[in-house]
Design an enzyme around this catalytic site. Sequence first.
Site, PDB file in Angstrom:
ATOM      1  N   HIS A 135     -11.822  -4.621  -8.966  1.00 55.22           N
ATOM      2  CA  HIS A 135     -10.734  -3.821  -9.543  1.00 55.22           C
ATOM      3  C   HIS A 135     -10.095  -4.622 -10.682  1.00 55.22           C
ATOM      4  O   HIS A 135      -8.883  -4.867 -10.666  1.00 55.22           O
ATOM      5  CB  HIS A 135      -9.658  -3.490  -8.500  1.00 55.22           C
ATOM      6  N   HIS A 184     -17.772   9.514  -3.557  1.00 54.92           N
ATOM      7  CA  HIS A 184     -16.550   9.025  -4.230  1.00 54.92           C
ATOM      8  C   HIS A 184     -16.931   8.724  -5.669  1.00 54.92           C
ATOM      9  O   HIS A 184     -18.032   8.237  -5.934  1.00 54.92           O
ATOM     10  CB  HIS A 184     -16.097   7.772  -3.467  1.00 54.92           C
ATOM     11  N   GLU A 188     -15.509   6.599  -7.933  1.00 52.24           N
ATOM     12  CA  GLU A 188     -15.150   5.337  -8.590  1.00 52.24           C
ATOM     13  C   GLU A 188     -16.420   4.627  -9.076  1.00 52.24           C
ATOM     14  O   GLU A 188     -17.493   4.745  -8.475  1.00 52.24           O
ATOM     15  CB  GLU A 188     -14.335   4.442  -7.634  1.00 52.24           C
ATOM     16  N   ASP A 205     -17.759   1.798  -9.077  1.00 50.09           N
ATOM     17  CA  ASP A 205     -18.615   0.902  -8.282  1.00 50.09           C
ATOM     18  C   ASP A 205     -19.641   1.682  -7.470  1.00 50.09           C
ATOM     19  O   ASP A 205     -20.619   1.106  -6.986  1.00 50.09           O
ATOM     20  CB  ASP A 205     -17.789  -0.026  -7.377  1.00 50.09           C
ATOM     21  N   HIS A 234      -9.880   6.238  -0.563  1.00 49.29           N
ATOM     22  CA  HIS A 234      -8.572   5.981  -1.120  1.00 49.29           C
ATOM     23  C   HIS A 234      -8.307   6.721  -2.433  1.00 49.29           C
ATOM     24  O   HIS A 234      -7.290   6.460  -3.075  1.00 49.29           O
ATOM     25  CB  HIS A 234      -8.422   4.472  -1.343  1.00 49.29           C
ATOM     26  N   ASP A 283     -15.837   4.047   0.991  1.00 45.92           N
ATOM     27  CA  ASP A 283     -14.982   2.850   1.063  1.00 45.92           C
ATOM     28  C   ASP A 283     -14.400   2.644   2.468  1.00 45.92           C
ATOM     29  O   ASP A 283     -14.098   1.506   2.849  1.00 45.92           O
ATOM     30  CB  ASP A 283     -13.825   2.967   0.062  1.00 45.92           C
ATOM     31  N   TYR A 287      -9.502  -5.844   3.315  1.00 52.27           N
ATOM     32  CA  TYR A 287      -9.845  -4.616   2.582  1.00 52.27           C
ATOM     33  C   TYR A 287      -8.836  -3.509   2.920  1.00 52.27           C
ATOM     34  O   TYR A 287      -8.315  -2.819   2.048  1.00 52.27           O
ATOM     35  CB  TYR A 287     -11.255  -4.193   3.000  1.00 52.27           C
ATOM     36  N   HIS A 335     -19.410  -0.551   0.996  1.00 49.77           N
ATOM     37  CA  HIS A 335     -19.326  -1.986   0.712  1.00 49.77           C
ATOM     38  C   HIS A 335     -19.564  -2.756   1.999  1.00 49.77           C
ATOM     39  O   HIS A 335     -18.998  -2.420   3.046  1.00 49.77           O
ATOM     40  CB  HIS A 335     -17.930  -2.384   0.213  1.00 49.77           C
TER      41      HIS A 335
HETATM   42 FE1  FEO Z   1     -13.061   3.171  -4.370  1.00 44.28          FE
HETATM   43 FE2  FEO Z   1     -15.588   1.102  -3.682  1.00 44.28          FE
HETATM   44  O1  FEO Z   1     -14.631   2.289  -4.703  1.00 44.28           O
END
Ligand code: FEO
Length: 399
Positions: free
Chosen positions: A23, A79, A81, A83, A145, A164, A192, A225
Amino acid sequence: MGKKITDKVTWVGKTDWELRKFHGDEYSTHRGSSYNSYLIRDKKNVLIDTVWMPYDKEFISKLKQEIDLNKIDYIIANHGEVDHSGSLPALMKEIPDTPIYCTANAVKSIKGQYHEDWNFVTVKTGDKLEIGENTLTFIEAPMLHWPDTMFTYMDKDKILFSNDGFGQHFASESIFNDMVDAGQLEEEALKYYANILSPYSPMVTKKVKEILGMNLPIDLICPSHGIIWRDNPMQIVHKYLQWADAYKENQIIIIYDTMWNATRKMAEAIAEGIRIADPAVTVKLYNSSKTDKTDIITEVFRSRAIIVGSPTVNNGYLYSIAGILELIRGARLKKKAAAAFGSYGWSGEAVKLINEQLIKAGFTLIDDGFRAEWVPDENTLSKLREYGKAFYAKLSNIK
Ligand code: FEO
């Protein structure tokens, strides 16, 4: 090479051993991370999520070793995002018409980032996708999130792909929880939660209870992750319920910054007083200008109370204290107590200003705090030890 998860599911992600910041500069990843992408080969072939953009070429090249890309029937984006969606632009150049299943909010977040009008199929909670022996069920998980987040459940293999949720930044060649150090894994999972999911704890509680209420048999929880939960996978679900419910341990931390050590001496004297009051309570001190901020937030998350100190500088407090107070506010922690302290030469506003920030962050102030003029002498240090004892006594009256 992919890693076999079940006969039908292969991990095709990227383990990022080098990653130390995530991030941007927000989150420290001392143990690296991974971007988990999963390939399901049933009658239909399904790719769940991709990997972060810098690894897109490597991802696609390795994916081609697993499957002819034209044989991928569906992509699921749990999701948006970067990543997890970051390799979509490169992948969609190869298979531009492949449908991408995601929430309506993910269409917005993915289009907002890549400005491409791919073949999106919008899904909601309960929508199903038949892929052969298995059926996939989508479960929206807004604000776990991002608004766009969803989970995907695979019924015959009993897998929850949770993106996530239940993840950790943890690079490892071994991909299952029974093959890594359990203490390190819990440490990373809690870090996390504290830093990414804690602001959304009410939604976590609601979503976890909803999933438990669905009585889905779950053999594996595959996050996006880190490590896959295989041995007693529900342990992390129950941990989330605990962490989401105003979690605290018998710990108090003192966060301070200091210019010429006066405020540091105050911090140490307060800590001594707390230890005298109760040798069983864990007391830790962190200089916010020297300590990793993600780790400080993790320790705040674990604490019953925090005490924040800064000298007064330019009618305010030091820069590192301003930064950590902002992160604490953002974490939206519940039912924690706090106090402030600091040294000063003349104007002395820091303690009052820190108190204001602690109240804004939702903490219960124990008192007005402790200000020491110039460098504390032995008499003031003694008063600070008494202050630490009194702080602890008042804290014990707060439930
Ligand atoms: Fe919210 Fe691992 O991205």
